[in-house]
Scaffold this active site. Sequence first.
Site, PDB file in Angstrom:
ATOM      1  N   GLU A 157       7.549  24.597 -25.172  1.00  0.00           N
ATOM      2  CA  GLU A 157       7.298  24.447 -23.775  1.00  0.00           C
ATOM      3  C   GLU A 157       8.114  23.474 -23.149  1.00  0.00           C
ATOM      4  OE1 GLU A 157       5.210  25.118 -21.285  1.00  0.00           O
ATOM      5  OE2 GLU A 157       6.559  23.950 -20.216  1.00  0.00           O
ATOM      6  N   ARG A 213      -7.579  25.390 -14.072  1.00  0.00           N
ATOM      7  CA  ARG A 213      -6.692  26.022 -14.837  1.00  0.00           C
ATOM      8  C   ARG A 213      -6.228  25.083 -15.961  1.00  0.00           C
ATOM      9  NH1 ARG A 213      -2.688  29.583 -12.864  1.00  0.00           N
ATOM     10  NH2 ARG A 213      -1.127  28.045 -13.065  1.00  0.00           N
ATOM     11  N   ARG A 261      -4.082  26.117  -1.280  1.00  0.00           N
ATOM     12  CA  ARG A 261      -5.138  26.000  -2.009  1.00  0.00           C
ATOM     13  C   ARG A 261      -5.866  24.461  -1.947  1.00  0.00           C
ATOM     14  NH1 ARG A 261      -5.265  30.416  -6.305  1.00  0.00           N
ATOM     15  NH2 ARG A 261      -4.088  31.894  -5.221  1.00  0.00           N
ATOM     16  N   ASP A 285       3.098  36.069 -17.305  1.00  0.00           N
ATOM     17  CA  ASP A 285       3.854  36.403 -16.046  1.00  0.00           C
ATOM     18  C   ASP A 285       5.225  36.736 -16.168  1.00  0.00           C
ATOM     19  OD1 ASP A 285       1.341  35.633 -14.493  1.00  0.00           O
ATOM     20  OD2 ASP A 285       1.983  33.857 -13.752  1.00  0.00           O
ATOM     21  N   ALA A 328      -4.368  35.777 -15.380  1.00  0.00           N
ATOM     22  CA  ALA A 328      -4.676  35.220 -16.604  1.00  0.00           C
ATOM     23  C   ALA A 328      -5.319  36.133 -17.465  1.00  0.00           C
ATOM     24  CB  ALA A 328      -5.501  33.797 -16.366  1.00  0.00           C
TER      25      ALA A 328
HETATM   26  P1  FAD Z   1       3.079  29.997 -16.527  1.00  0.00           P
HETATM   27  O1  FAD Z   1       1.584  29.620 -16.335  1.00  0.00           O
HETATM   28  O2  FAD Z   1       3.848  30.138 -15.686  1.00  0.00           O
HETATM   29  O3  FAD Z   1       3.501  29.438 -17.753  1.00  0.00           O
HETATM   30  C1  FAD Z   1       4.808  29.522 -18.445  1.00  0.00           C
HETATM   31  C2  FAD Z   1       5.478  28.284 -19.108  1.00  0.00           C
HETATM   32  O4  FAD Z   1       6.533  28.486 -19.764  1.00  0.00           O
HETATM   33  C3  FAD Z   1       5.253  27.045 -18.361  1.00  0.00           C
HETATM   34  O5  FAD Z   1       4.448  26.053 -18.823  1.00  0.00           O
HETATM   35  C4  FAD Z   1       6.760  26.782 -18.034  1.00  0.00           C
HETATM   36  O6  FAD Z   1       6.989  25.193 -18.128  1.00  0.00           O
HETATM   37  C5  FAD Z   1       7.273  27.390 -19.391  1.00  0.00           C
HETATM   38  N1  FAD Z   1       8.724  27.491 -19.318  1.00  0.00           N
HETATM   39  C6  FAD Z   1       9.268  28.144 -18.502  1.00  0.00           C
HETATM   40  N2  FAD Z   1      10.620  28.400 -18.777  1.00  0.00           N
HETATM   41  C7  FAD Z   1      10.826  27.917 -19.904  1.00  0.00           C
HETATM   42  C8  FAD Z   1      11.846  27.724 -20.768  1.00  0.00           C
HETATM   43  N3  FAD Z   1      13.204  28.177 -20.479  1.00  0.00           N
HETATM   44  N4  FAD Z   1      11.773  27.222 -22.044  1.00  0.00           N
HETATM   45  C9  FAD Z   1      10.489  26.744 -22.429  1.00  0.00           C
HETATM   46  N5  FAD Z   1       9.338  26.690 -21.624  1.00  0.00           N
HETATM   47  C10 FAD Z   1       9.451  27.451 -20.200  1.00  0.00           C
HETATM   48  N6  FAD Z   1      -4.950  34.354 -12.692  1.00  0.00           N
HETATM   49  C11 FAD Z   1      -6.227  34.776 -12.905  1.00  0.00           C
HETATM   50  O7  FAD Z   1      -6.287  35.669 -13.788  1.00  0.00           O
HETATM   51  N7  FAD Z   1      -7.446  34.330 -12.033  1.00  0.00           N
HETATM   52  C12 FAD Z   1      -7.128  33.552 -11.019  1.00  0.00           C
HETATM   53  O8  FAD Z   1      -8.072  33.161 -10.413  1.00  0.00           O
HETATM   54  C13 FAD Z   1      -5.886  32.987 -10.811  1.00  0.00           C
HETATM   55  N8  FAD Z   1      -5.394  31.949  -9.907  1.00  0.00           N
HETATM   56  C14 FAD Z   1      -4.252  31.417  -9.749  1.00  0.00           C
HETATM   57  C15 FAD Z   1      -4.067  30.375  -9.060  1.00  0.00           C
HETATM   58  C16 FAD Z   1      -2.713  29.945  -8.949  1.00  0.00           C
HETATM   59  C17 FAD Z   1      -2.336  28.565  -8.030  1.00  0.00           C
HETATM   60  C18 FAD Z   1      -1.638  30.283  -9.707  1.00  0.00           C
HETATM   61  C19 FAD Z   1      -0.301  29.703  -9.677  1.00  0.00           C
HETATM   62  C20 FAD Z   1      -2.022  31.402 -10.749  1.00  0.00           C
HETATM   63  C21 FAD Z   1      -3.180  32.029 -10.654  1.00  0.00           C
HETATM   64  N9  FAD Z   1      -3.527  32.971 -11.645  1.00  0.00           N
HETATM   65  C22 FAD Z   1      -4.598  33.420 -11.606  1.00  0.00           C
HETATM   66  C23 FAD Z   1      -2.553  33.475 -12.415  1.00  0.00           C
HETATM   67  C24 FAD Z   1      -2.627  32.892 -13.744  1.00  0.00           C
HETATM   68  O9  FAD Z   1      -2.750  31.667 -13.924  1.00  0.00           O
HETATM   69  C25 FAD Z   1      -1.171  33.337 -14.603  1.00  0.00           C
HETATM   70  O10 FAD Z   1      -1.163  34.631 -14.182  1.00  0.00           O
HETATM   71  C26 FAD Z   1      -1.445  32.980 -15.940  1.00  0.00           C
HETATM   72  O11 FAD Z   1      -1.752  31.688 -16.261  1.00  0.00           O
HETATM   73  C27 FAD Z   1      -0.437  33.284 -16.735  1.00  0.00           C
HETATM   74  O12 FAD Z   1       0.822  32.327 -16.873  1.00  0.00           O
HETATM   75  P2  FAD Z   1       1.881  32.212 -17.862  1.00  0.00           P
HETATM   76  O13 FAD Z   1       1.275  31.560 -19.123  1.00  0.00           O
HETATM   77  O14 FAD Z   1       2.459  33.749 -17.959  1.00  0.00           O
HETATM   78  O15 FAD Z   1       2.719  31.566 -17.144  1.00  0.00           O
END
Ligand code: FAD
Length: 404
Positions: A35, A97, A177, A295, A308
């Site tokens: 991370e 979250r 939000r 994402d 998510a």
């Molecule tokens: P992220 O949560 O963006 O995590 C990516 C991680 O990678 C971060 O911790 C970041 O620091 C790290 N990172 C980035 N670059 C690097 C690097 N170069 N080296 C090392 N680490 C790095 N989804 C739902 O299903 N239901 C909902 O109700 C919903 N509500 C949401 C509300 C909000 C405000 C937001 C922002 C999103 C919401 N989502 C919801 C979407 C959902 O939260 C995301 O799709 C899900 O959390 C997947 O995220 P992720 O882990 O792919 O990416």
Amino acid sequence: MTGPIRIGIIGGGIAGVAAAIALVKHSHVDVQVYEGASQFTERGAGVGLSPLALKALKDIIPLATDLLRTRAGAGSGPQAGALISDLGVSAGLTMNRASLLQTLLSLLPRDILHAGKRVTSLEQTESEVRVAFEDGTVTQFDAVIGADGIFSSVRNHVIGDEAQKHAASPAGWWDIRHLVPFEKARAALGDESFKVDRQYAWLGDGAAMLHGIVENRTMVQCIIAVVDNNCSADRKRPVTRQLLMDALPASWDEGPVARGMVELILDQDDPKGYAEWEHKSTPMYANNRVCIIGDAAHATTPWQGAGAGLAIEDAFILGHLAGSISSTVEINAAFRAFDAVRRPRCQEVIDAGRETGRLFCGQDEYAGLNPEKLNKALGRTFAHVGDLALALHKEEALGACVRC
Ligand code: FAD
């Protein structure tokens, strides 16, 4: 095979951590999670998990539902609210979250979690992936999973020259939000909106307002989303009362919750609006020994609360694919199979999410704000998210892995 398959996961959000849980159970796999931030944390907004997402999570973690319910309390999935349409109360779960991430993290051995490790570059050879970190260190893996969010650098590596063409872009809305104490929300919005534990969505001209109970009925997540015709490139903007009022068409003044929602939303330090961005296209989720999930692969608008859930489905499929291979030479086939089944599924959900936003904000030419037409159309768009036969999806992935 001489040792475990070494897999590096880049990014410790919900996608990376869920994938780590799905992989760590296989004794022939060594998983390490990196991370970039100094801690594994999430923004404190609510997140909804659909019944399908919970089912996938239960496959990864058999006790998931019990574990999460103790943190979340009863909740509900996405439904449209009383103003226009009602899609019924679903048996999903809505929670903070940060709580979801912390619960998932508690299931992983501490020594595989590495915070403060930002990845700066990746290099693939025939037999390994070299990952360079900002702190100057370099580590070799047999495979890498990019879970580094919407502006993923691993995505750029996977897609290569065409990455810019397929980068995330504004979808046409921004939202603001706030998590509000339950009693405060009830006082502002009225008892009627709290009789049933569910998420309410108020649909209207050029905007939508949503509120839902989270955290064991102690908090309410409030969201106001408005159409952003300019699709401005700013991800984040300070929100003043004037900006919000200008963004909300006058017809909202007469609605039963609009004024209360505006007051609740603005009662926070430094209110910020976030533009909704998405991946409109992605030519591949995998490139040899590197793949992308969450994402990083398929950022979607929040209209269906699906992001998510998609990340958890990714973890479910990756976990089964990892269980079906036993050597590093099979990694490419497993990642190609992941791409073959997950890419069409996720793009369909992204497209349905955009359509849902248009329906919620009265932008759909056919449905307009006609309740009957909206109900029908929303039933269709939400079906894209919920109607996935998980067992069949898994079989398709395993079948594709053998063929690839
Ligand atoms: P992220 O949560 O963006 O995590 C990516 C991680 O990678 C971060 O911790 C970041 O620091 C790290 N990172 C980035 N670059 C690097 C690097 N170069 N080296 C090392 N680490 C790095 N989804 C739902 O299903 N239901 C909902 O109700 C919903 N509500 C949401 C509300 C909000 C405000 C937001 C922002 C999103 C919401 N989502 C919801 C979407 C959902 O939260 C995301 O799709 C899900 O959390 C997947 O995220 P992720 O882990 O792919 O990416």
